[in-house]
Design a protein around this motif. Structure first.
Motif, PDB file in Angstrom:
ATOM      1  N   GLY A  47      70.474 -29.555  42.712  1.00 51.28           N
ATOM      2  CA  GLY A  47      69.946 -29.831  44.049  1.00 51.28           C
ATOM      3  C   GLY A  47      68.897 -30.917  44.094  1.00 51.28           C
ATOM      4  N   VAL A  48      69.022 -31.920  43.187  1.00 51.08           N
ATOM      5  CA  VAL A  48      68.002 -32.967  43.115  1.00 51.08           C
ATOM      6  C   VAL A  48      68.611 -34.357  42.991  1.00 51.08           C
ATOM      7  N   ARG A  49      67.828 -35.303  43.424  1.00 53.01           N
ATOM      8  CA  ARG A  49      68.021 -36.707  43.098  1.00 53.01           C
ATOM      9  C   ARG A  49      66.881 -36.997  42.138  1.00 53.01           C
ATOM     10  N   GLU A  50      67.192 -37.638  41.020  1.00 52.97           N
ATOM     11  CA  GLU A  50      66.183 -37.776  39.980  1.00 52.97           C
ATOM     12  C   GLU A  50      66.220 -39.141  39.331  1.00 52.97           C
ATOM     13  N   ALA A  51      65.101 -39.479  38.694  1.00 54.33           N
ATOM     14  CA  ALA A  51      64.992 -40.712  37.927  1.00 54.33           C
ATOM     15  C   ALA A  51      64.164 -40.431  36.686  1.00 54.33           C
ATOM     16  N   MET A  52      64.579 -41.052  35.588  1.00 53.98           N
ATOM     17  CA  MET A  52      63.811 -40.973  34.348  1.00 53.98           C
ATOM     18  C   MET A  52      63.076 -42.304  34.187  1.00 53.98           C
ATOM     19  N   VAL A  53      61.756 -42.215  34.035  1.00 54.91           N
ATOM     20  CA  VAL A  53      60.901 -43.391  33.930  1.00 54.91           C
ATOM     21  C   VAL A  53      60.334 -43.417  32.512  1.00 54.91           C
ATOM     22  N   GLY A  54      60.592 -44.501  31.788  1.00 45.11           N
ATOM     23  CA  GLY A  54      60.144 -44.610  30.406  1.00 45.11           C
ATOM     24  C   GLY A  54      58.651 -44.794  30.284  1.00 45.11           C
ATOM     25  N   VAL A  55      58.084 -44.170  29.244  1.00 46.66           N
ATOM     26  CA  VAL A  55      56.649 -44.269  28.980  1.00 46.66           C
ATOM     27  C   VAL A  55      56.454 -45.116  27.728  1.00 46.66           C
ATOM     28  N   GLY A  56      56.220 -46.414  27.910  1.00 51.42           N
ATOM     29  CA  GLY A  56      55.838 -47.312  26.827  1.00 51.42           C
ATOM     30  C   GLY A  56      56.765 -47.402  25.637  1.00 51.42           C
ATOM     31  N   GLY A  57      58.038 -47.177  25.800  1.00 48.56           N
ATOM     32  CA  GLY A  57      58.968 -47.288  24.687  1.00 48.56           C
ATOM     33  C   GLY A  57      58.865 -46.189  23.660  1.00 48.56           C
ATOM     34  N   THR A  58      58.231 -45.070  24.013  1.00 50.59           N
ATOM     35  CA  THR A  58      58.022 -43.964  23.070  1.00 50.59           C
ATOM     36  C   THR A  58      59.212 -43.025  22.982  1.00 50.59           C
ATOM     37  N   GLY A  59      60.138 -43.105  23.945  1.00 52.73           N
ATOM     38  CA  GLY A  59      61.234 -42.145  24.026  1.00 52.73           C
ATOM     39  C   GLY A  59      60.903 -41.002  24.966  1.00 52.73           C
ATOM     40  N   SER A  60      59.629 -40.844  25.309  1.00 51.66           N
ATOM     41  CA  SER A  60      59.241 -39.833  26.279  1.00 51.66           C
ATOM     42  C   SER A  60      59.355 -40.424  27.683  1.00 51.66           C
ATOM     43  N   CYS A  61      59.578 -39.548  28.650  1.00 54.10           N
ATOM     44  CA  CYS A  61      59.773 -40.000  30.023  1.00 54.10           C
ATOM     45  C   CYS A  61      59.004 -39.140  31.008  1.00 54.10           C
ATOM     46  N   ASP A  91      62.649 -42.850  46.102  1.00 54.88           N
ATOM     47  CA  ASP A  91      62.516 -44.308  46.124  1.00 54.88           C
ATOM     48  C   ASP A  91      61.049 -44.729  46.132  1.00 54.88           C
ATOM     49  N   GLU A  92      60.245 -44.048  46.920  1.00 55.84           N
ATOM     50  CA  GLU A  92      58.816 -44.345  46.983  1.00 55.84           C
ATOM     51  C   GLU A  92      58.137 -44.064  45.636  1.00 55.84           C
ATOM     52  N   ALA A  93      58.502 -42.960  45.017  1.00 60.03           N
ATOM     53  CA  ALA A  93      57.903 -42.602  43.724  1.00 60.03           C
ATOM     54  C   ALA A  93      58.314 -43.600  42.636  1.00 60.03           C
ATOM     55  N   MET A  94      59.589 -43.999  42.610  1.00 56.34           N
ATOM     56  CA  MET A  94      60.033 -44.977  41.613  1.00 56.34           C
ATOM     57  C   MET A  94      59.282 -46.298  41.786  1.00 56.34           C
ATOM     58  N   ALA A  95      59.096 -46.723  43.032  1.00 56.18           N
ATOM     59  CA  ALA A  95      58.371 -47.960  43.294  1.00 56.18           C
ATOM     60  C   ALA A  95      56.928 -47.852  42.802  1.00 56.18           C
ATOM     61  N   PHE A  96      56.284 -46.704  43.015  1.00 56.41           N
ATOM     62  CA  PHE A  96      54.907 -46.508  42.553  1.00 56.41           C
ATOM     63  C   PHE A  96      54.830 -46.608  41.031  1.00 56.41           C
ATOM     64  N   TYR A  97      55.678 -45.865  40.324  1.00 62.77           N
ATOM     65  CA  TYR A  97      55.645 -45.874  38.863  1.00 62.77           C
ATOM     66  C   TYR A  97      55.967 -47.265  38.310  1.00 62.77           C
ATOM     67  N   ARG A  98      56.860 -47.986  38.956  1.00 65.92           N
ATOM     68  CA  ARG A  98      57.231 -49.335  38.528  1.00 65.92           C
ATOM     69  C   ARG A  98      56.118 -50.337  38.856  1.00 65.92           C
ATOM     70  N   ASP A  99      55.687 -50.363  40.115  1.00 66.59           N
ATOM     71  CA  ASP A  99      54.772 -51.404  40.578  1.00 66.59           C
ATOM     72  C   ASP A  99      53.316 -51.171  40.178  1.00 66.59           C
ATOM     73  N   VAL A 100      52.880 -49.925  40.149  1.00 67.62           N
ATOM     74  CA  VAL A 100      51.482 -49.624  39.841  1.00 67.62           C
ATOM     75  C   VAL A 100      51.285 -49.393  38.342  1.00 67.62           C
ATOM     76  N   TYR A 101      52.158 -48.607  37.720  1.00 68.54           N
ATOM     77  CA  TYR A 101      52.003 -48.288  36.302  1.00 68.54           C
ATOM     78  C   TYR A 101      52.752 -49.252  35.385  1.00 68.54           C
ATOM     79  N   GLY A 102      53.657 -50.063  35.953  1.00 69.53           N
ATOM     80  CA  GLY A 102      54.417 -50.999  35.139  1.00 69.53           C
ATOM     81  C   GLY A 102      55.491 -50.340  34.296  1.00 69.53           C
ATOM     82  N   MET A 103      55.925 -49.146  34.679  1.00 70.39           N
ATOM     83  CA  MET A 103      56.948 -48.425  33.927  1.00 70.39           C
ATOM     84  C   MET A 103      58.337 -48.821  34.411  1.00 70.39           C
ATOM     85  N   GLU A 104      59.304 -48.637  33.528  1.00 75.45           N
ATOM     86  CA  GLU A 104      60.688 -48.994  33.830  1.00 75.45           C
ATOM     87  C   GLU A 104      61.504 -47.753  34.153  1.00 75.45           C
ATOM     88  N   VAL A 105      62.245 -47.819  35.267  1.00 74.68           N
ATOM     89  CA  VAL A 105      63.182 -46.738  35.590  1.00 74.68           C
ATOM     90  C   VAL A 105      64.380 -46.917  34.664  1.00 74.68           C
TER      91      VAL A 105
END
Length: 154
Positions: free
Chosen positions: A58-72, A34-48
């Protein structure tokens, strides 16, 4: 790391196809998703783009988009102290954990890489994010980089 000679494919012809179609994502191990998603969203402006729990990995995970490139960027937090990501965090701390290449057919690419002398972590691909199929190349065979092969679902 020396580049081995390309193997013969099942028809007896040398395989010269590109094995990877794109960089799918870069995995980042984090202690708190949750903390990492907030950082990537609020500081970098990326979308989860996607969030899930993968019990098998054995993980909880999130994919964060990088500028609409298809890479995450894939943020990975451990579900338990026994998970691979928890062990990584204990050993190395938060940070880059893997490089993932997108492939068309993970089993075929795995077979070709085995023929070229690389060790893969699984005998058969496993379920990854969003029902993708994944396998990993042993980091001792790739100059210390854990490489993931990702065949997207569908």
């Amino acid at each position: 790391m020396t580049a081995p000679v390309p193997p013969l494919d099942s028809s007896g012809l040398e395989s010269v196809q590109h094995l990877f179609t794109a960089i799918d994502h870069v995995g980042v191990a984090v202690p708190d998703l949750d903390e990492a998603m907030a950082f990537y969203r609020d500081v970098y402006g990326m979308e989860v783009l996607h969030e899930e729990t993968n019990e098998e990995q054995g993980v909880r995970e999130a994919m964060v988009g990088v500028g609409g490139t298809g890479s995450c960027i894939q943020l990975l937090a451990p579900l338990s102290a026994e998970s691979t990501i928890a062990k990584f965090l204990d050993r190395s701390g938060p940070g880059l954990q893997q490089l993932a290449f997108r492939v068309v057919d993970v089993e075929q690419v795995s077979m070709i890489l085995r023929e070229r002398g690389l060790r893969l972590l699984y005998d058969e691909a496993k379920r990854g994010t969003s029902d993708s199929r994944v396998n990993f190349i042993h980091p001792k065979d790739t100059g210390g980089v854990l490489v993931e092969l990702v065949q997207p679902a569908g």
